[in-house]
Enzyme design. Sequence first.
Site, mmCIF file in Angstrom:
data_model
loop_
_atom_site.group_PDB
_atom_site.id
_atom_site.type_symbol
_atom_site.label_atom_id
_atom_site.label_comp_id
_atom_site.label_asym_id
_atom_site.label_seq_id
_atom_site.Cartn_x
_atom_site.Cartn_y
_atom_site.Cartn_z
ATOM 1 N N ARG A 29 0.820 -1.214 0.000
ATOM 2 C CA ARG A 29 0.000 0.000 0.000
ATOM 3 C C ARG A 29 0.853 1.263 0.000
ATOM 4 O O ARG A 29 0.499 2.258 0.626
ATOM 5 C CB ARG A 29 -0.975 0.025 1.202
ATOM 6 C CG ARG A 29 -2.015 -1.086 1.188
ATOM 7 C CD ARG A 29 -2.984 -0.890 0.028
ATOM 8 N NE ARG A 29 -4.032 -1.902 0.066
ATOM 9 C CZ ARG A 29 -5.232 -1.734 0.624
ATOM 10 N NH1 ARG A 29 -5.540 -0.584 1.170
ATOM 11 N NH2 ARG A 29 -6.109 -2.694 0.603
ATOM 12 N N ARG A 33 -3.878 6.308 0.611
ATOM 13 C CA ARG A 33 -4.450 7.436 1.314
ATOM 14 C C ARG A 33 -3.521 8.213 2.252
ATOM 15 O O ARG A 33 -3.847 9.313 2.661
ATOM 16 C CB ARG A 33 -5.695 6.979 2.098
ATOM 17 C CG ARG A 33 -6.874 6.696 1.191
ATOM 18 C CD ARG A 33 -8.027 6.095 1.955
ATOM 19 N NE ARG A 33 -7.655 4.766 2.397
ATOM 20 C CZ ARG A 33 -8.484 3.949 3.071
ATOM 21 N NH1 ARG A 33 -9.687 4.370 3.392
ATOM 22 N NH2 ARG A 33 -8.083 2.750 3.424
ATOM 23 N N ARG A 42 -7.575 11.686 -5.708
ATOM 24 C CA ARG A 42 -8.736 10.846 -5.374
ATOM 25 C C ARG A 42 -10.019 11.682 -5.240
ATOM 26 O O ARG A 42 -11.098 11.218 -5.580
ATOM 27 C CB ARG A 42 -8.421 10.105 -4.066
ATOM 28 C CG ARG A 42 -9.490 9.184 -3.540
ATOM 29 C CD ARG A 42 -9.584 7.906 -4.338
ATOM 30 N NE ARG A 42 -10.553 7.020 -3.743
ATOM 31 C CZ ARG A 42 -11.852 7.038 -3.991
ATOM 32 N NH1 ARG A 42 -12.350 7.926 -4.813
ATOM 33 N NH2 ARG A 42 -12.661 6.175 -3.413
ATOM 34 N N ASP A 79 -6.882 -3.048 -7.542
ATOM 35 C CA ASP A 79 -7.368 -3.648 -6.296
ATOM 36 C C ASP A 79 -7.649 -5.123 -6.529
ATOM 37 O O ASP A 79 -7.906 -5.525 -7.670
ATOM 38 C CB ASP A 79 -8.644 -2.948 -5.811
ATOM 39 C CG ASP A 79 -8.923 -3.307 -4.353
ATOM 40 O OD1 ASP A 79 -8.306 -2.681 -3.469
ATOM 41 O OD2 ASP A 79 -9.712 -4.237 -4.095
ATOM 42 N N TYR A 155 -14.371 -12.151 0.168
ATOM 43 C CA TYR A 155 -15.132 -10.925 -0.133
ATOM 44 C C TYR A 155 -16.394 -11.232 -0.925
ATOM 45 O O TYR A 155 -17.453 -10.645 -0.702
ATOM 46 C CB TYR A 155 -14.259 -9.928 -0.902
ATOM 47 C CG TYR A 155 -13.241 -9.234 -0.024
ATOM 48 C CD1 TYR A 155 -13.574 -8.099 0.704
ATOM 49 C CD2 TYR A 155 -11.952 -9.733 0.100
ATOM 50 C CE1 TYR A 155 -12.644 -7.474 1.529
ATOM 51 C CE2 TYR A 155 -11.012 -9.110 0.920
ATOM 52 C CZ TYR A 155 -11.372 -7.987 1.625
ATOM 53 O OH TYR A 155 -10.452 -7.375 2.441
HETATM 54 O O1 1CP Z 1 0.382 0.541 -3.243
HETATM 55 C C1 1CP Z 1 -0.523 -0.275 -3.232
HETATM 56 O O2 1CP Z 1 -0.411 -1.380 -2.678
HETATM 57 C C2 1CP Z 1 -1.803 0.128 -3.913
HETATM 58 C C3 1CP Z 1 -2.543 -0.875 -4.709
HETATM 59 C C4 1CP Z 1 -3.512 -1.723 -3.881
HETATM 60 C C5 1CP Z 1 -3.362 -3.061 -3.506
HETATM 61 C C6 1CP Z 1 -2.148 -3.952 -3.726
HETATM 62 C C7 1CP Z 1 -4.790 -1.307 -3.407
HETATM 63 C C8 1CP Z 1 -5.370 0.044 -3.564
HETATM 64 N N1 1CP Z 1 -5.397 -2.393 -2.828
HETATM 65 C C9 1CP Z 1 -4.569 -3.462 -2.870
HETATM 66 C C10 1CP Z 1 -4.808 -4.848 -2.418
HETATM 67 C C11 1CP Z 1 -5.978 -5.131 -1.547
HETATM 68 N N2 1CP Z 1 -7.255 -4.620 -1.617
HETATM 69 C C12 1CP Z 1 -5.975 -6.111 -0.526
HETATM 70 C C13 1CP Z 1 -4.785 -6.982 -0.194
HETATM 71 C C14 1CP Z 1 -3.852 -6.299 0.736
HETATM 72 C C15 1CP Z 1 -4.348 -6.066 2.157
HETATM 73 O O3 1CP Z 1 -4.608 -7.071 2.856
HETATM 74 O O4 1CP Z 1 -4.463 -4.906 2.520
HETATM 75 C C16 1CP Z 1 -7.246 -6.144 0.043
HETATM 76 C C17 1CP Z 1 -7.710 -7.042 1.177
HETATM 77 C C18 1CP Z 1 -8.047 -5.193 -0.648
HETATM 78 C C19 1CP Z 1 -9.487 -4.922 -0.414
HETATM 79 C C20 1CP Z 1 -9.684 -3.477 -0.121
HETATM 80 N N3 1CP Z 1 -9.687 -2.521 -1.081
HETATM 81 C C21 1CP Z 1 -9.844 -2.846 1.125
HETATM 82 C C22 1CP Z 1 -9.726 -3.533 2.474
HETATM 83 C C23 1CP Z 1 -11.022 -3.696 3.164
HETATM 84 C C24 1CP Z 1 -10.911 -4.679 4.297
HETATM 85 O O5 1CP Z 1 -11.589 -5.678 4.213
HETATM 86 O O6 1CP Z 1 -10.121 -4.452 5.231
HETATM 87 C C25 1CP Z 1 -10.013 -1.473 0.906
HETATM 88 C C26 1CP Z 1 -10.297 -0.385 1.899
HETATM 89 C C27 1CP Z 1 -9.873 -1.285 -0.503
HETATM 90 C C28 1CP Z 1 -9.883 0.003 -1.274
HETATM 91 C C29 1CP Z 1 -8.523 0.454 -1.663
HETATM 92 N N4 1CP Z 1 -7.649 -0.270 -2.473
HETATM 93 C C30 1CP Z 1 -6.508 0.429 -2.694
HETATM 94 C C31 1CP Z 1 -6.638 1.695 -1.998
HETATM 95 C C32 1CP Z 1 -5.611 2.787 -1.981
HETATM 96 C C33 1CP Z 1 -7.897 1.690 -1.354
HETATM 97 C C34 1CP Z 1 -8.486 2.829 -0.536
HETATM 98 C C35 1CP Z 1 -9.667 3.389 -1.270
HETATM 99 C C36 1CP Z 1 -9.682 4.873 -1.472
HETATM 100 O O7 1CP Z 1 -8.740 5.500 -1.914
HETATM 101 O O8 1CP Z 1 -10.755 5.433 -1.234
#
Ligand code: 1CP
Length: 335
Positions: A29, A33, A42, A79, A155
């Site tokens: 990540r 954010r 964003r 994602d 999910y």
């Molecule tokens: O630098 C990076 O890693 C950005 C790319 C990236 C990656 C590799 C994003 C952007 N998401 C992910 C993988 C991801 N998404 C995972 C695996 C890693 C982990 O365990 O954290 C998972 C479980 C998700 C699902 C997801 N997408 C969540 C988690 C929810 C939960 O169940 O806890 C969330 C909040 C997102 C949205 C998301 N994805 C990525 C970002 C920057 C965001 C935030 C959304 C926003 O900007 O509003």
Amino acid sequence: MTSPALHNSRFLKACRLEPTDTTPIWIMRQAGRYLPEYRKLREGVKNFLELCYTPDLAVEVSLQPIRRYHMDAAILFSDILVIPDALGQKVEFHENEGPVLASVQSETDLKRLDAGRVLDHLRPVFETVRRLAREIPAETTLIGFAGSPWTVAVYMVEGRGGGDCRRIMDWARQEPDGLQRLIDLLVEATVAYLAEQARNGAEAIQLFDSWAGAFAKPRNAAGFRRWVIEPTRRIVGQLAVRCPEVPVIGFPRGAGDLARDYATATGIRGIGLDSETPLDWIAKILQPICTVQGNLSNRVLVEGGEPLENETTRVLEALAGGPFIFNLGHGVLPE
Ligand code: 1CP
């Protein structure tokens, strides 16, 4: 598709168990954010998936942390939930709540999903990969990624992040053949998706299994084998045929000592470890099997100062002598 120079990056050398001049680093990540420039961009985008499917924006966001910190690897901005979206499931990202999906719970729901449309639907992601491969510095490795079938299925079935994973665990117990069909569909879609990322310039792949820990507490080695190891082994095996030069790093978060079975049985080249995994155990048990990646606490990163320096030193002293990629144990926290 990439030049030979790229394959000699510090990151790829570490994946191949070759010595490196210094420890490679990237951060899960690293785009997101916590970065003011990400939040600014964003604000202008209505929904999160639109950001993932707009190459101009996704390229820019992937590059933001590289410009600031010169990481050894850039990760594609996307994602793990683009796969259910591409299969035809309804996926939405709600602010401060995370992802919300129309839950898949029956054969009828399964029949609505179509692996045949995945590559077409995800064309903008491949365009992002292609452009990133051109734009990142030669010494920076481009990481493509997907969620592992188990975690994506969590999910898809729970309709949101795992919590206690009760619905999917009930399904696994009561009707394993039905859940197996969903997992098989995800294996197929994920192989197609990742092979296409590699074809467009991704030099390494990370498989995020963020909910692998559901089989660690309470410990269920048979469940872990069937639902985490086996689908991962199939993906790694098929990618080894389609893009043999691209190493796969698995991240079975929360797997505890089951991480050892994962490292030996899946065929992965690297394993990502969470901050709960003891450093001496990683060095003694996992490093002889494969490259390890991790595992600084993301809380300590927020704390900063002396605790951050001490913990970083502790991780490096334990692991930097063997094949190692420095990372966090989980993603950067927004704060
Ligand atoms: O630098 C990076 O890693 C950005 C790319 C990236 C990656 C590799 C994003 C952007 N998401 C992910 C993988 C991801 N998404 C995972 C695996 C890693 C982990 O365990 O954290 C998972 C479980 C998700 C699902 C997801 N997408 C969540 C988690 C929810 C939960 O169940 O806890 C969330 C909040 C997102 C949205 C998301 N994805 C990525 C970002 C920057 C965001 C935030 C959304 C926003 O900007 O509003």
